[in-house]
Design an enzyme around this catalytic site. Structure first.
Site, PDB file in Angstrom:
ATOM      1  N   HIS A   7     -40.480  30.780   0.059  1.00 22.95           N
ATOM      2  CA  HIS A   7     -39.144  31.386   0.126  1.00 22.95           C
ATOM      3  C   HIS A   7     -38.039  30.530  -0.478  1.00 22.95           C
ATOM      4  O   HIS A   7     -36.879  30.941  -0.482  1.00 22.95           O
ATOM      5  CB  HIS A   7     -38.800  31.686   1.584  1.00 22.95           C
ATOM      6  CG  HIS A   7     -38.595  30.441   2.368  1.00 22.95           C
ATOM      7  ND1 HIS A   7     -39.635  29.663   2.814  1.00 22.95           N
ATOM      8  CD2 HIS A   7     -37.462  29.791   2.739  1.00 22.95           C
ATOM      9  CE1 HIS A   7     -39.154  28.611   3.432  1.00 22.95           C
ATOM     10  NE2 HIS A   7     -37.835  28.660   3.402  1.00 22.95           N
ATOM     11  N   HIS A  32     -32.627  29.262  -2.386  1.00 18.93           N
ATOM     12  CA  HIS A  32     -33.164  29.814  -1.137  1.00 18.93           C
ATOM     13  C   HIS A  32     -33.176  31.332  -1.271  1.00 18.93           C
ATOM     14  O   HIS A  32     -32.120  31.961  -1.353  1.00 18.93           O
ATOM     15  CB  HIS A  32     -32.304  29.369   0.053  1.00 18.93           C
ATOM     16  CG  HIS A  32     -33.026  29.448   1.349  1.00 18.93           C
ATOM     17  ND1 HIS A  32     -33.265  30.634   1.998  1.00 18.93           N
ATOM     18  CD2 HIS A  32     -33.598  28.480   2.101  1.00 18.93           C
ATOM     19  CE1 HIS A  32     -33.936  30.396   3.111  1.00 18.93           C
ATOM     20  NE2 HIS A  32     -34.151  29.089   3.206  1.00 18.93           N
TER      21      HIS A  32
END
Length: 153
Positions: free
Chosen positions: A58, A73
């Site tokens: 992620h 992110h």
């Protein structure tokens, strides 16, 4: 020497202080900007050239030769998905070029799970917001690979 940081995904530029997560909005991780991506499957690219210092499904950090670490992110609270909705294309420690594909990001799947798909992009450990010159206009569309901000480090 200034570091040009590129948008890792297309979308709408969001001021970091408007990200609905205090860790990012308050610059606790570092300062930068964010992108609200289109609701489609995207391939996130390296925002700078260097070494893929950290690679998680992620999120990832690219460290430039000048030792500037840039964190991408993909979505908020997406660590809880344990990789679901993400496909990595590189290995941690790999050299990368700015604009090189890193992770495929299934934005519709993230949204369907009730998570915010916004993509914060920050210079790790940058404590001075004034050292970041955002070059993309707030709320304006931005293409993946277009200049998002310049870090004066």
């Amino acid at each position: 020497m200034p570091t040009k940081v590129l948008a890792p995904v297309p979308g709408r530029m969001v001021v970091l202080g408007d990200v609905p997560d205090p860790v990012f909005a308050q610059g606790m991780v570092g300062h930068g900007a964010a992108i609200d991506p289109p609701r489609e499957v995207l391939t996130a690219v390296a925002p700078v050239g260097g070494t893929l210092l950290k690679l998680m499904p992620h999120a990832y950090v690219v460290l430039t030769e000048a030792k500037v670490g840039v964190l991408v992110h993909l979505g908020l609270d997406t660590v809880a998905l344990k990789g679901q909705g993400f496909t990595t294309h590189l290995q941690q420690g790999d050299p990368v070029s700015a604009g090189q594909p890193v992770i495929t990001y299934d934005v519709p799947a993230i949204v369907a799970m009730g998570l915010n798909p916004i993509v914060p992009v920050v210079v790790m450990d940058e404590r001075e917001a004034a050292n970041i010159a955002v070059t993309a206009a707030p709320d304006a569309p931005i293409a993946a690979g277009a200049e998002l901000f310049v870090a004066n480090r």
